[in-house]
Design a protein around this motif. Structure first.
Motif, mmCIF file in Angstrom:
data_model
loop_
_atom_site.group_PDB
_atom_site.id
_atom_site.type_symbol
_atom_site.label_atom_id
_atom_site.label_comp_id
_atom_site.label_asym_id
_atom_site.label_seq_id
_atom_site.Cartn_x
_atom_site.Cartn_y
_atom_site.Cartn_z
ATOM 1 N N ASP A 8 0.835 -1.195 0.000
ATOM 2 C CA ASP A 8 0.000 0.000 0.000
ATOM 3 C C ASP A 8 0.871 1.247 0.000
ATOM 4 O OD1 ASP A 8 -2.355 -1.422 0.109
ATOM 5 O OD2 ASP A 8 -2.418 -1.448 2.303
ATOM 6 N N GLU A 9 0.499 2.193 -0.849
ATOM 7 C CA GLU A 9 1.174 3.484 -0.858
ATOM 8 C C GLU A 9 0.768 4.248 0.397
ATOM 9 O OE1 GLU A 9 3.326 5.539 -2.790
ATOM 10 O OE2 GLU A 9 3.884 3.552 -3.497
ATOM 11 N N PRO A 10 1.712 4.911 1.055
ATOM 12 C CA PRO A 10 1.347 5.696 2.228
ATOM 13 C C PRO A 10 0.522 6.911 1.815
ATOM 14 C CG PRO A 10 3.661 6.020 1.682
ATOM 15 C CD PRO A 10 3.139 4.954 0.774
ATOM 16 N N SER A 11 -0.439 7.252 2.642
ATOM 17 C CA SER A 11 -1.216 8.456 2.358
ATOM 18 C C SER A 11 -0.364 9.675 2.675
ATOM 19 C CB SER A 11 -2.511 8.470 3.184
ATOM 20 O OG SER A 11 -2.214 8.517 4.559
ATOM 21 N N TRP A 12 -0.664 10.795 2.047
ATOM 22 C CA TRP A 12 0.164 11.991 2.180
ATOM 23 C C TRP A 12 0.243 12.494 3.612
ATOM 24 C CZ3 TRP A 12 -1.763 16.475 4.132
ATOM 25 C CH2 TRP A 12 -3.159 16.582 4.188
ATOM 26 N N ASP A 13 -0.783 12.195 4.431
ATOM 27 C CA ASP A 13 -0.793 12.702 5.801
ATOM 28 C C ASP A 13 -0.349 11.656 6.822
ATOM 29 O OD1 ASP A 13 -3.045 11.119 5.508
ATOM 30 O OD2 ASP A 13 -4.382 12.502 6.548
ATOM 31 N N GLN A 14 0.139 10.537 6.373
ATOM 32 C CA GLN A 14 0.593 9.479 7.269
ATOM 33 C C GLN A 14 1.907 9.890 7.916
ATOM 34 O OE1 GLN A 14 0.364 5.749 5.303
ATOM 35 N NE2 GLN A 14 1.491 4.651 6.884
#
Length: 151
Positions: free
Chosen positions: A2-8
């Motif tokens: 899974d790609e990390p979300s920008w706010d992770q």
């Protein structure tokens, strides 16, 4: 993965590897060398702060231009661990390597431009050597490719 979300705020080792383009084994190596740090979850899984991406990027770029890992480590040791490095931190770090990189650029240009000519190694096998280094006179200055080493 899974790609990390920008706010992770934190990344797993797999997410860090996927986003940075660096193998998990290399990230573990960087961690053993104290170039990057992680925290462990209650399940003993690694979690990296998102700003670790910047450090990994810097390591990769520095290695790519031939900066030794020991020099990279020394530079990263000066960066703050408790906060995201600022633009000023990165500017200070890049300035540290400026003279060394300028010297490398000079040597690479010299190698590109002069390697086909006599470099003063003493072989005297290129017809140009007899003009640029007659009787291997450059050997008086020491061993090796004198014209490349001394300019």
């Amino acid at each position: 993965m899974d790609e990390p979300s920008w706010d992770q705020k934190e990344l797993t080792v797999g997410q860090l590897a996927a986003r940075s383009g660096v193998a998990v084994s290399a990230l573990h190596f960087y961690e053993r060398q104290n170039l990057i740090t992680s925290r462990r979850t209650s399940g003993n899984q690694r979690r990296y702060r998102r700003d670790t991406l910047r450090r990994v990027a810097l390591i990769r770029v520095a290695q790519r231009v031939g900066i030794p890992l020991a020099d990279i480590s020394a530079a990263l040791a000066e960066l703050p661990n408790g906060r995201t490095p600022t633009r000023q931190d990165w500017a200070r770090l890049s300035e540290r390597w400026r003279a060394e990189l300028d010297e490398r650029i000079h040597r690479l240009q010299q190698l590109r431009d002069e390697f086909a000519e006599c470099i003063g190694c003493g072989c005297l096998t290129i017809d140009r050597c007899l003009l640029a280094n007659p009787y291997d006179r450059l050997s008086e200055h020491g061993a090796g490719p004198r014209r490349l080493l001394e300019s």
